[in-house]
Write a protein that holds these residues in place. Structure first.
Motif, PDB file in Angstrom:
ATOM      1  N   VAL A 140     -37.450  44.349  40.650  1.00  0.00           N
ATOM      2  CA  VAL A 140     -37.804  43.224  41.486  1.00  0.00           C
ATOM      3  C   VAL A 140     -38.404  42.220  40.708  1.00  0.00           C
ATOM      4  O   VAL A 140     -39.497  42.577  39.901  1.00  0.00           O
ATOM      5  CB  VAL A 140     -38.686  43.646  42.794  1.00  0.00           C
ATOM      6  N   GLY A 141     -37.904  41.030  40.861  1.00  0.00           N
ATOM      7  CA  GLY A 141     -38.615  39.833  40.103  1.00  0.00           C
ATOM      8  C   GLY A 141     -39.098  38.888  41.255  1.00  0.00           C
ATOM      9  O   GLY A 141     -38.381  38.666  42.210  1.00  0.00           O
ATOM     10  N   ILE A 142     -40.569  38.500  41.143  1.00  0.00           N
ATOM     11  CA  ILE A 142     -41.185  37.535  42.169  1.00  0.00           C
ATOM     12  C   ILE A 142     -41.676  36.495  41.339  1.00  0.00           C
ATOM     13  O   ILE A 142     -42.496  36.258  40.622  1.00  0.00           O
ATOM     14  CB  ILE A 142     -42.487  38.242  42.747  1.00  0.00           C
ATOM     15  N   VAL A 143     -40.931  35.205  42.095  1.00  0.00           N
ATOM     16  CA  VAL A 143     -41.146  33.680  41.148  1.00  0.00           C
ATOM     17  C   VAL A 143     -41.384  32.951  42.338  1.00  0.00           C
ATOM     18  O   VAL A 143     -41.077  32.876  43.488  1.00  0.00           O
ATOM     19  CB  VAL A 143     -40.067  33.353  40.295  1.00  0.00           C
ATOM     20  N   PRO A 144     -41.968  31.545  41.641  1.00  0.00           N
ATOM     21  CA  PRO A 144     -42.027  30.247  42.606  1.00  0.00           C
ATOM     22  C   PRO A 144     -40.841  29.989  43.192  1.00  0.00           C
ATOM     23  O   PRO A 144     -39.757  29.980  42.547  1.00  0.00           O
ATOM     24  CB  PRO A 144     -42.696  29.367  41.851  1.00  0.00           C
ATOM     25  N   VAL A 145     -40.762  29.421  44.636  1.00  0.00           N
ATOM     26  CA  VAL A 145     -39.478  29.070  45.125  1.00  0.00           C
ATOM     27  C   VAL A 145     -38.748  27.872  44.413  1.00  0.00           C
ATOM     28  O   VAL A 145     -37.737  27.516  44.508  1.00  0.00           O
ATOM     29  CB  VAL A 145     -39.793  28.942  46.711  1.00  0.00           C
ATOM     30  N   ASP A 146     -39.806  26.967  43.597  1.00  0.00           N
ATOM     31  CA  ASP A 146     -39.425  25.838  43.024  1.00  0.00           C
ATOM     32  C   ASP A 146     -38.710  26.207  41.792  1.00  0.00           C
ATOM     33  O   ASP A 146     -38.383  25.218  40.835  1.00  0.00           O
ATOM     34  CB  ASP A 146     -40.309  24.886  43.128  1.00  0.00           C
ATOM     35  N   GLY A 147     -38.652  27.297  41.387  1.00  0.00           N
ATOM     36  CA  GLY A 147     -38.346  27.937  39.967  1.00  0.00           C
ATOM     37  C   GLY A 147     -37.035  28.919  40.031  1.00  0.00           C
ATOM     38  O   GLY A 147     -36.397  29.043  41.129  1.00  0.00           O
ATOM     39  N   MET A 148     -36.678  29.260  39.020  1.00  0.00           N
ATOM     40  CA  MET A 148     -35.659  30.114  38.773  1.00  0.00           C
ATOM     41  C   MET A 148     -36.219  31.520  38.129  1.00  0.00           C
ATOM     42  O   MET A 148     -36.903  31.360  37.403  1.00  0.00           O
ATOM     43  CB  MET A 148     -34.506  29.696  38.112  1.00  0.00           C
ATOM     44  N   LEU A 149     -35.474  32.611  38.408  1.00  0.00           N
ATOM     45  CA  LEU A 149     -35.918  33.731  37.541  1.00  0.00           C
ATOM     46  C   LEU A 149     -35.060  33.887  36.249  1.00  0.00           C
ATOM     47  O   LEU A 149     -34.003  33.366  36.016  1.00  0.00           O
ATOM     48  CB  LEU A 149     -35.413  35.139  38.447  1.00  0.00           C
ATOM     49  N   ASP A 150     -35.981  34.127  35.289  1.00  0.00           N
ATOM     50  CA  ASP A 150     -35.497  33.970  33.856  1.00  0.00           C
ATOM     51  C   ASP A 150     -35.093  35.368  33.527  1.00  0.00           C
ATOM     52  O   ASP A 150     -35.898  36.354  33.422  1.00  0.00           O
ATOM     53  CB  ASP A 150     -36.657  33.571  32.871  1.00  0.00           C
ATOM     54  N   LEU A 151     -33.658  35.740  33.471  1.00  0.00           N
ATOM     55  CA  LEU A 151     -33.377  37.066  33.396  1.00  0.00           C
ATOM     56  C   LEU A 151     -33.697  37.581  32.158  1.00  0.00           C
ATOM     57  O   LEU A 151     -34.000  38.943  31.989  1.00  0.00           O
ATOM     58  CB  LEU A 151     -31.925  37.231  33.709  1.00  0.00           C
ATOM     59  N   LYS A 152     -33.604  36.982  30.995  1.00  0.00           N
ATOM     60  CA  LYS A 152     -33.889  37.619  29.875  1.00  0.00           C
ATOM     61  C   LYS A 152     -35.442  37.703  29.764  1.00  0.00           C
ATOM     62  O   LYS A 152     -35.957  38.865  29.255  1.00  0.00           O
ATOM     63  CB  LYS A 152     -33.650  36.258  28.763  1.00  0.00           C
ATOM     64  N   ALA A 153     -36.423  36.944  30.289  1.00  0.00           N
ATOM     65  CA  ALA A 153     -37.670  37.324  30.473  1.00  0.00           C
ATOM     66  C   ALA A 153     -37.781  38.451  31.056  1.00  0.00           C
ATOM     67  O   ALA A 153     -38.926  39.135  30.909  1.00  0.00           O
ATOM     68  CB  ALA A 153     -38.583  36.233  30.875  1.00  0.00           C
ATOM     69  N   LEU A 154     -37.337  38.531  32.435  1.00  0.00           N
ATOM     70  CA  LEU A 154     -37.387  39.907  33.394  1.00  0.00           C
ATOM     71  C   LEU A 154     -37.024  41.047  32.524  1.00  0.00           C
ATOM     72  O   LEU A 154     -37.642  42.026  32.329  1.00  0.00           O
ATOM     73  CB  LEU A 154     -36.554  39.864  34.453  1.00  0.00           C
ATOM     74  N   ALA A 155     -35.878  40.883  31.600  1.00  0.00           N
ATOM     75  CA  ALA A 155     -35.622  42.116  30.761  1.00  0.00           C
ATOM     76  C   ALA A 155     -36.551  42.373  30.069  1.00  0.00           C
ATOM     77  O   ALA A 155     -36.734  43.632  29.841  1.00  0.00           O
ATOM     78  CB  ALA A 155     -34.164  41.964  30.215  1.00  0.00           C
ATOM     79  N   ALA A 156     -37.049  41.535  29.337  1.00  0.00           N
ATOM     80  CA  ALA A 156     -38.065  42.116  28.035  1.00  0.00           C
ATOM     81  C   ALA A 156     -39.403  42.563  28.688  1.00  0.00           C
ATOM     82  O   ALA A 156     -39.825  43.450  28.205  1.00  0.00           O
ATOM     83  CB  ALA A 156     -38.563  40.533  27.424  1.00  0.00           C
ATOM     84  N   ALA A 157     -39.569  41.892  30.051  1.00  0.00           N
ATOM     85  CA  ALA A 157     -40.872  42.548  30.691  1.00  0.00           C
ATOM     86  C   ALA A 157     -40.828  43.810  30.928  1.00  0.00           C
ATOM     87  O   ALA A 157     -41.950  44.573  31.236  1.00  0.00           O
ATOM     88  CB  ALA A 157     -41.159  41.673  32.115  1.00  0.00           C
ATOM     89  N   VAL A 158     -39.452  44.471  31.483  1.00  0.00           N
ATOM     90  CA  VAL A 158     -39.369  45.863  31.539  1.00  0.00           C
ATOM     91  C   VAL A 158     -38.895  46.664  30.614  1.00  0.00           C
ATOM     92  O   VAL A 158     -38.509  47.839  30.690  1.00  0.00           O
ATOM     93  CB  VAL A 158     -38.728  46.036  33.073  1.00  0.00           C
ATOM     94  N   GLY A 159     -38.739  45.975  29.542  1.00  0.00           N
ATOM     95  CA  GLY A 159     -38.277  46.958  28.203  1.00  0.00           C
ATOM     96  C   GLY A 159     -36.842  47.092  28.187  1.00  0.00           C
ATOM     97  O   GLY A 159     -36.452  48.317  27.735  1.00  0.00           O
ATOM     98  N   VAL A 160     -36.006  46.366  28.672  1.00  0.00           N
ATOM     99  CA  VAL A 160     -34.401  46.703  28.447  1.00  0.00           C
ATOM    100  C   VAL A 160     -33.777  45.382  27.998  1.00  0.00           C
ATOM    101  O   VAL A 160     -34.478  44.484  27.758  1.00  0.00           O
ATOM    102  CB  VAL A 160     -33.718  46.744  30.110  1.00  0.00           C
ATOM    103  N   LYS A 161     -32.493  45.605  27.671  1.00  0.00           N
ATOM    104  CA  LYS A 161     -31.764  44.442  26.810  1.00  0.00           C
ATOM    105  C   LYS A 161     -31.318  43.408  27.603  1.00  0.00           C
ATOM    106  O   LYS A 161     -31.318  42.254  27.362  1.00  0.00           O
ATOM    107  CB  LYS A 161     -30.593  45.096  25.854  1.00  0.00           C
ATOM    108  N   ARG A 162     -30.962  43.677  28.956  1.00  0.00           N
ATOM    109  CA  ARG A 162     -30.530  42.657  29.683  1.00  0.00           C
ATOM    110  C   ARG A 162     -30.606  43.132  31.291  1.00  0.00           C
ATOM    111  O   ARG A 162     -30.644  44.125  31.917  1.00  0.00           O
ATOM    112  CB  ARG A 162     -29.004  42.439  29.208  1.00  0.00           C
ATOM    113  N   ALA A 163     -30.604  41.942  32.017  1.00  0.00           N
ATOM    114  CA  ALA A 163     -30.402  42.137  33.494  1.00  0.00           C
ATOM    115  C   ALA A 163     -29.572  41.081  34.188  1.00  0.00           C
ATOM    116  O   ALA A 163     -29.386  39.952  33.322  1.00  0.00           O
ATOM    117  CB  ALA A 163     -32.207  41.831  34.029  1.00  0.00           C
ATOM    118  N   VAL A 164     -29.112  41.511  35.053  1.00  0.00           N
ATOM    119  CA  VAL A 164     -28.105  40.592  35.927  1.00  0.00           C
ATOM    120  C   VAL A 164     -28.664  40.514  37.282  1.00  0.00           C
ATOM    121  O   VAL A 164     -28.879  41.401  37.638  1.00  0.00           O
ATOM    122  CB  VAL A 164     -26.614  41.052  35.787  1.00  0.00           C
TER     123      VAL A 164
END
Length: 163
Positions: free
Chosen positions: A66-90
């Motif tokens: 789960v990624g929780i981000v402001p509604v006026d922005g977008m989820l950065d999938l690379k940053a989310l992947a890095a935050a949870v210690g994986v190579k990629r997220a879709v």
């Protein structure tokens, strides 16, 4: 904010009540034709869109996250992947997100999901005394402190949003 008990509420309000978390219900009239559920909430409630957060699910090597981000922005999938210690997220398919969380798209709350998932809150939330997240149905948001949101969801905090 006064703590409010709401009897038979959504799974999100039930979870907050059970955890003893102080929150405020913020209801508004949902327009089924709205282009963006989150921006509709911010406008209807007269709240800065940076304080209104959307809950998004992504598939990773660790399973759903789960990624929780402001509604006026977008989820950065690379940053989310890095935050949870994986190579990629879709992004997860909407039907998968609904089935796993027990909520409908546009009303997916990070709180009270069917099972606890790894959760990351965008670090921008820390600049506000309170933020708003979906209350578990369209037209209902919950206002609570970012610290309480982290506690009740077991979230970590990281810069996972982009403009």
């Amino acid at each position: 904010m006064a703590r409010r008990r709401h009897g038979a509420g959504t799974p999100a309000t039930v979870a907050l009540d059970a955890a003893g978390v102080t929150y405020t219900l913020r209801a508004y009239e949902h327009d089924p034709g709205a282009a963006s559920f989150g921006l509709e909430a911010a406008e209807s409630l007269g709240v800065d869109p940076a304080r209104v957060l959307k809950t998004l699910l992504a598939e990773t090597d660790r399973g759903l996250v789960v990624g929780i981000v402001p509604v006026d922005g977008m989820l950065d999938l690379k940053a989310l992947a890095a935050a949870v210690g994986v190579k990629r997220a879709v992004m997860a398919e909407p039907a998968v997100a609904e089935r796993v969380t027990g909520y409908v798209v546009g009303g997916i709350s990070p709180i009270g999901q069917r099972r606890r998932l790894v959760t990351v809150l965008d670090s921008s939330a820390d600049q506000f005394a309170t933020v708003l997240v979906s209350g578990g149905r369209r037209g209902l948001d919950l206002e609570l402190s970012p610290a309480d949101l982290v506690t009740v969801t077991g979230a970590s905090s990281a810069p996972i949003a982009r403009s």
